[in-house]
Write an enzyme that holds these catalytic residues in place. Structure first.
Site, mmCIF file in Angstrom:
data_model
loop_
_atom_site.group_PDB
_atom_site.id
_atom_site.type_symbol
_atom_site.label_atom_id
_atom_site.label_comp_id
_atom_site.label_asym_id
_atom_site.label_seq_id
_atom_site.Cartn_x
_atom_site.Cartn_y
_atom_site.Cartn_z
ATOM 1 N N VAL A 183 33.407 23.069 43.465
ATOM 2 C CA VAL A 183 34.727 22.435 43.485
ATOM 3 C C VAL A 183 34.551 20.965 43.849
ATOM 4 O O VAL A 183 33.955 20.642 44.884
ATOM 5 C CB VAL A 183 35.677 23.110 44.492
ATOM 6 C CG1 VAL A 183 37.034 22.404 44.511
ATOM 7 C CG2 VAL A 183 35.852 24.585 44.152
ATOM 8 N N LYS A 184 35.052 20.078 43.008
ATOM 9 C CA LYS A 184 35.017 18.649 43.302
ATOM 10 C C LYS A 184 36.197 18.321 44.215
ATOM 11 O O LYS A 184 37.278 17.951 43.753
ATOM 12 C CB LYS A 184 35.098 17.834 42.017
ATOM 13 C CG LYS A 184 33.909 18.007 41.083
ATOM 14 C CD LYS A 184 34.080 17.138 39.838
ATOM 15 C CE LYS A 184 32.911 17.313 38.884
ATOM 16 N NZ LYS A 184 33.077 16.474 37.658
ATOM 17 N N CYS A 185 35.989 18.483 45.508
ATOM 18 C CA CYS A 185 37.067 18.250 46.460
ATOM 19 C C CYS A 185 37.495 16.797 46.399
ATOM 20 O O CYS A 185 36.666 15.888 46.534
ATOM 21 C CB CYS A 185 36.617 18.632 47.872
ATOM 22 S SG CYS A 185 36.387 20.399 48.096
ATOM 23 N N ASN A 186 38.772 16.574 46.155
ATOM 24 C CA ASN A 186 39.325 15.236 45.955
ATOM 25 C C ASN A 186 38.695 14.537 44.754
ATOM 26 O O ASN A 186 38.680 13.306 44.685
ATOM 27 C CB ASN A 186 39.169 14.375 47.210
ATOM 28 C CG ASN A 186 40.472 14.195 47.959
ATOM 29 O OD1 ASN A 186 41.513 14.704 47.558
ATOM 30 N ND2 ASN A 186 40.427 13.468 49.055
#
Length: 247
Positions: A183-186
């Site tokens: 998951v590419k957080c932000n």
């Protein structure tokens, strides 16, 4: 960073209702947040904050995109990671056990805070917490959040409606960091890090949660804190604490 907020000496001491909960479902957390927002909207002399962990899943804020989630829908279902679109700032966030979620429900007008100043103060709290654990945190240059050694350690995304805040901070304490590669957080291609990974000290969720409560109370000028360890529907009993804060 800003100095801690000052309170008029002639005004009654500000009081905070703090809900220190365990691992809860996101829908239950949202329902509690809505209830507290309703209460605070009706009584600007009150304020509340939720501290908890959230069962695994993904939330996507206003600046997020489904493209930031690498696993397929089938893989997400197999992992039991629901994806929810929420009305806060910021992008995608992976929620895991081992985080501390802090959702303040504050009457910003009563605290003389603009939304921008409030966001800045939340970041200051997170920097203070990192410092207490021997970590030199830095602000995220792209959007609200705090980094450690170049990797995001805390996501900050808020919503403000009728001058009452909701959502807030998701801080990695000691979660399994492997899933953050998916998951590419932000929107960040670099996986999140954690206090456990970056700190020379031993960290526990319970200790970080308590420290975060103390920092929140001090920075926002709450002289009295009522602590609840159950959801309000369970008829909790409050414990009074007097927390020192800077003058």
């Amino acid at each position: 960073m800003h100095e801690r907020l000052q309170q008029d000496d002639t005004a009654p001491p500000r009081a905070l209702a703090a809900y220190l909960l365990g691992v809860i479902d996101f829908d239950e957390l949202s329902a509690l947040q809505r209830r507290l927002r309703y209460d605070v909207s009706g009584d600007r002399d009150t304020a509340a904050a939720i501290f908890c962990e959230i069962e695994p899943g993904i939330t996507i804020g206003r600046e997020g995109s489904a493209a930031h989630i690498r696993p397929s829908a089938e893989s997400l279902a197999a992992r039991r990671w629901p994806v929810r679109w929420v009305g806060r700032g910021g992008g995608a966030v992976l929620h895991q056990v081992g985080q501390v979620v802090c959702f303040p429900v504050f009457p910003l007008d009563a605290l003389n805070l603009s939304p921008a100043r409030y966001l800045s103060e939340l970041q200051a709290v997170c920097l203070d917490l990192c410092r207490d654990y021997g970590i030199a945190g830095t602000l995220d240059a792209e959007r609200p959040g705090v980094r450690a050694n170049g990797r995001l350690i805390a996501h900050i995304g808020v919503a403000v409606r009728d001058w009452v805040s909701s959502y807030g901070m998701v801080l990695n304490v000691n979660p399994d960091l492997g899933p953050f590669r998916d998951v590419k957080c932000n929107g960040d291609p670099v996986p999140m890090t954690s206090l456990q990974r970056e700190s020379p000290l031993r960290v526990r969720v319970s200790g970080v949660r308590q420290k975060l409560l103390e920092l929140i109370a001090a920075r926002f000028g709450f002289a009295r804190v009522s602590v609840f360890h159950h959801h309000p529907a369970a008829l909790p009993r409050a414990t009074r604490h007097a927390l020192p804060h800077a003058s």
